[in-house]
Design a protein around this motif. Structure first.
Motif, PDB file in Angstrom:
ATOM      1  N   SER A  58      -5.467  15.964  -2.938  1.00 47.39           N
ATOM      2  CA  SER A  58      -5.792  14.535  -2.962  1.00 47.39           C
ATOM      3  C   SER A  58      -5.091  13.817  -1.819  1.00 47.39           C
ATOM      4  O   SER A  58      -3.933  14.097  -1.515  1.00 47.39           O
ATOM      5  CB  SER A  58      -5.364  13.903  -4.291  1.00 47.39           C
ATOM      6  OG  SER A  58      -5.841  14.641  -5.397  1.00 47.39           O
ATOM      7  N   GLU A 107       0.846  -1.193   0.000  1.00 47.12           N
ATOM      8  CA  GLU A 107       0.000   0.000   0.000  1.00 47.12           C
ATOM      9  C   GLU A 107       0.884   1.247   0.000  1.00 47.12           C
ATOM     10  O   GLU A 107       1.927   1.266   0.661  1.00 47.12           O
ATOM     11  CB  GLU A 107      -0.893  -0.003   1.240  1.00 47.12           C
ATOM     12  CG  GLU A 107      -1.784   1.210   1.385  1.00 47.12           C
ATOM     13  CD  GLU A 107      -2.660   1.145   2.638  1.00 47.12           C
ATOM     14  OE1 GLU A 107      -3.208   0.055   2.906  1.00 47.12           O
ATOM     15  OE2 GLU A 107      -2.767   2.157   3.349  1.00 47.12           O
ATOM     16  N   ASP A 131      -5.718  -1.643  -7.685  1.00 43.50           N
ATOM     17  CA  ASP A 131      -6.161  -0.281  -7.986  1.00 43.50           C
ATOM     18  C   ASP A 131      -5.180   0.368  -8.971  1.00 43.50           C
ATOM     19  O   ASP A 131      -4.043  -0.090  -9.136  1.00 43.50           O
ATOM     20  CB  ASP A 131      -6.195   0.585  -6.724  1.00 43.50           C
ATOM     21  CG  ASP A 131      -7.129   0.068  -5.652  1.00 43.50           C
ATOM     22  OD1 ASP A 131      -7.985  -0.780  -5.959  1.00 43.50           O
ATOM     23  OD2 ASP A 131      -6.989   0.519  -4.496  1.00 43.50           O
ATOM     24  N   ASN A 165      -3.743   4.387  -9.906  1.00 44.76           N
ATOM     25  CA  ASN A 165      -3.719   5.840  -9.710  1.00 44.76           C
ATOM     26  C   ASN A 165      -3.196   6.508 -10.968  1.00 44.76           C
ATOM     27  O   ASN A 165      -2.115   6.156 -11.461  1.00 44.76           O
ATOM     28  CB  ASN A 165      -2.800   6.225  -8.540  1.00 44.76           C
ATOM     29  CG  ASN A 165      -3.485   6.114  -7.192  1.00 44.76           C
ATOM     30  OD1 ASN A 165      -4.655   5.750  -7.105  1.00 44.76           O
ATOM     31  ND2 ASN A 165      -2.759   6.410  -6.137  1.00 44.76           N
ATOM     32  N   HIS A 225      -8.339   8.270  -9.051  1.00 41.83           N
ATOM     33  CA  HIS A 225      -8.117   6.935  -8.483  1.00 41.83           C
ATOM     34  C   HIS A 225      -9.156   5.976  -9.059  1.00 41.83           C
ATOM     35  O   HIS A 225     -10.353   6.259  -9.037  1.00 41.83           O
ATOM     36  CB  HIS A 225      -8.247   6.995  -6.957  1.00 41.83           C
ATOM     37  CG  HIS A 225      -8.199   5.650  -6.292  1.00 41.83           C
ATOM     38  ND1 HIS A 225      -7.029   4.951  -6.115  1.00 41.83           N
ATOM     39  CD2 HIS A 225      -9.194   4.880  -5.769  1.00 41.83           C
ATOM     40  CE1 HIS A 225      -7.291   3.806  -5.503  1.00 41.83           C
ATOM     41  NE2 HIS A 225      -8.592   3.741  -5.268  1.00 41.83           N
ATOM     42  N   HIS A 251      -0.832   8.320  -1.306  1.00 45.62           N
ATOM     43  CA  HIS A 251      -0.581   9.427  -2.245  1.00 45.62           C
ATOM     44  C   HIS A 251      -1.176  10.719  -1.705  1.00 45.62           C
ATOM     45  O   HIS A 251      -2.332  10.764  -1.290  1.00 45.62           O
ATOM     46  CB  HIS A 251      -1.212   9.099  -3.607  1.00 45.62           C
ATOM     47  CG  HIS A 251      -1.287  10.265  -4.540  1.00 45.62           C
ATOM     48  ND1 HIS A 251      -0.347  10.505  -5.513  1.00 45.62           N
ATOM     49  CD2 HIS A 251      -2.202  11.277  -4.661  1.00 45.62           C
ATOM     50  CE1 HIS A 251      -0.669  11.599  -6.178  1.00 45.62           C
ATOM     51  NE2 HIS A 251      -1.787  12.082  -5.676  1.00 45.62           N
ATOM     52  N   ARG A 252      -0.372  11.781  -1.718  1.00 44.59           N
ATOM     53  CA  ARG A 252      -0.856  13.140  -1.460  1.00 44.59           C
ATOM     54  C   ARG A 252      -0.379  14.029  -2.589  1.00 44.59           C
ATOM     55  O   ARG A 252       0.718  13.836  -3.126  1.00 44.59           O
ATOM     56  CB  ARG A 252      -0.296  13.700  -0.148  1.00 44.59           C
ATOM     57  CG  ARG A 252      -0.949  13.218   1.129  1.00 44.59           C
ATOM     58  CD  ARG A 252      -0.412  14.027   2.301  1.00 44.59           C
ATOM     59  NE  ARG A 252      -1.071  13.725   3.554  1.00 44.59           N
ATOM     60  CZ  ARG A 252      -0.616  12.863   4.448  1.00 44.59           C
ATOM     61  NH1 ARG A 252       0.522  12.219   4.212  1.00 44.59           N
ATOM     62  NH2 ARG A 252      -1.251  12.655   5.581  1.00 44.59           N
ATOM     63  N   GLN A 254      -5.006   9.709  -0.973  1.00 47.53           N
ATOM     64  CA  GLN A 254      -5.545   8.445  -1.461  1.00 47.53           C
ATOM     65  C   GLN A 254      -4.561   7.307  -1.246  1.00 47.53           C
ATOM     66  O   GLN A 254      -3.414   7.365  -1.685  1.00 47.53           O
ATOM     67  CB  GLN A 254      -5.861   8.548  -2.959  1.00 47.53           C
ATOM     68  CG  GLN A 254      -6.385   7.274  -3.585  1.00 47.53           C
ATOM     69  CD  GLN A 254      -7.755   6.896  -3.053  1.00 47.53           C
ATOM     70  OE1 GLN A 254      -8.700   7.681  -3.153  1.00 47.53           O
ATOM     71  NE2 GLN A 254      -7.879   5.698  -2.487  1.00 47.53           N
ATOM     72  N   ILE A 274      -3.407   3.656  -2.262  1.00 51.85           N
ATOM     73  CA  ILE A 274      -3.562   2.728  -3.375  1.00 51.85           C
ATOM     74  C   ILE A 274      -3.190   1.341  -2.887  1.00 51.85           C
ATOM     75  O   ILE A 274      -2.182   1.158  -2.187  1.00 51.85           O
ATOM     76  CB  ILE A 274      -2.717   3.136  -4.599  1.00 51.85           C
ATOM     77  CG1 ILE A 274      -2.927   2.124  -5.743  1.00 51.85           C
ATOM     78  CG2 ILE A 274      -1.253   3.303  -4.265  1.00 51.85           C
ATOM     79  CD1 ILE A 274      -2.289   2.530  -7.045  1.00 51.85           C
TER      80      ILE A 274
END
Length: 286
Positions: free
Chosen positions: A78, A69, A86, A88, A135, A72-73, A80, A82
């Motif tokens: 955002s 995992e 998934d 991105n 996403h 993400h910023r 999120q 991932i």
């Protein structure tokens, strides 16, 4: 024509990646100008992903995980996580800043990270679009089975199905997991196609394709992959977009645009990442 590329190891914020593109023998595959294979890596508590805020222009990044995992910023606000399956998509356009880290809870665990991170060049007319982050949960990405082989079409159209992931030029990105002895026909109509062997070994015609190899095919081509062992592959390619200049995290069709971005980052003119404003990666000296 078939060209075989092998990568080199690059340190990336506390862990190493295998970098396949850009390569001295092949700068891009279709619109794809950058290809990193992350892991497989094992982290103990306290270790892990720690990529501080840094900028991008005139490109799009694609992140896809097999295991682990990443948090993400970005400067759009955002936030999120991932997870495996998934996807991105971050369209940098005229400029964006992002970081890739882990949650405090995740850092306390022994865990694995394994995945791919790629960059797409943008068409010249779209290089300065407004930045965007999207996403795509695993369930939104089409999956099918071909002669017993599970295939996912993550970007573009192949094998009669189309992905919902936004594209700005003809692009393909798919994955397949083959058991030993299984076969997979190559997708048709891709102007330039790359086959990356994330694990296992396959045969294409008379050519053996080994783990961590990127095989690049020019169109027109025909062929069928035969798995010599259990194998995981990525298929990526599309329409070439012409020459792109690359320096650090910047990609552009114009050298002067990269010089502008250097100055902007040096002067801290890019926007900050909400929730991650205290650190950043300095502009490299050269």
């Amino acid at each position: 024509m078939l060209k075989l590329l092998t990568g080199h190891t690059q340190d990336l914020g506390g862990f190493s990646v295998r970098r396949l593109l850009p390569h001295q023998a092949q700068r891009a595959v279709g619109p794809w100008v950058f290809f990193d294979h992350m892991g497989p890596a094992q982290f103990t508590p306290g270790e892990g992903i720690n990529v501080r805020p840094h900028p991008h222009i005139n490109l799009a990044t694609v992140t896809y995980l097999f295991a682990g995992e990443i948090l993400h910023r970005d400067s759009l606000g955002s936030l999120q996580a991932i997870r495996p399956g998934d996807l991105n998509l971050m369209i940098a356009g005229r400029g964006i800043v992002h970081s890739e880290r882990e949650t405090a809870a995740t850092k306390q665990q022994t865990r694995e990270l394994h995945g791919l991170q790629l960059w797409l060049a943008l068409p010249e007319a779209s290089e300065e679009v407004e930045p965007e982050f999207i996403h795509y949960p695993s369930a939104s990405l089409p999956a099918l089975t071909l002669q017993g082989v599970p295939v996912r079409v993550l970007i573009g159209t192949a094998y009669g199905v189309s992905s919902p992931v936004k594209t700005l030029s003809p692009t393909l990105y798919a994955e397949a997991d083959l058991k030993a002895g299984q076969r997979l026909v190559l997708p048709e109509g891709v102007p330039e196609l790359g086959i990356y062997i994330a694990s296992g070994q396959l045969q294409l015609g008379e050519q053996n394709l080994h783990t961590y190899t990127l095989a690049v095919l020019d169109s027109p081509y025909q062929g069928e992959l035969i798995a010599q062992s259990d194998s995981r592959i990525a298929l990526m390619g599309g329409e070439p977009l012409g020459k792109r200049y690359m320096w650090w995290n910047f990609v552009s069709s114009r050298k002067e645009r990269i010089e502008e971005a250097k100055l902007e980052w040096k002067n801290q003119s890019f926007p900050l990442v909400p929730g991650d404003e205290q650190e950043f990666i300095p502009l490299p000296a050269s």
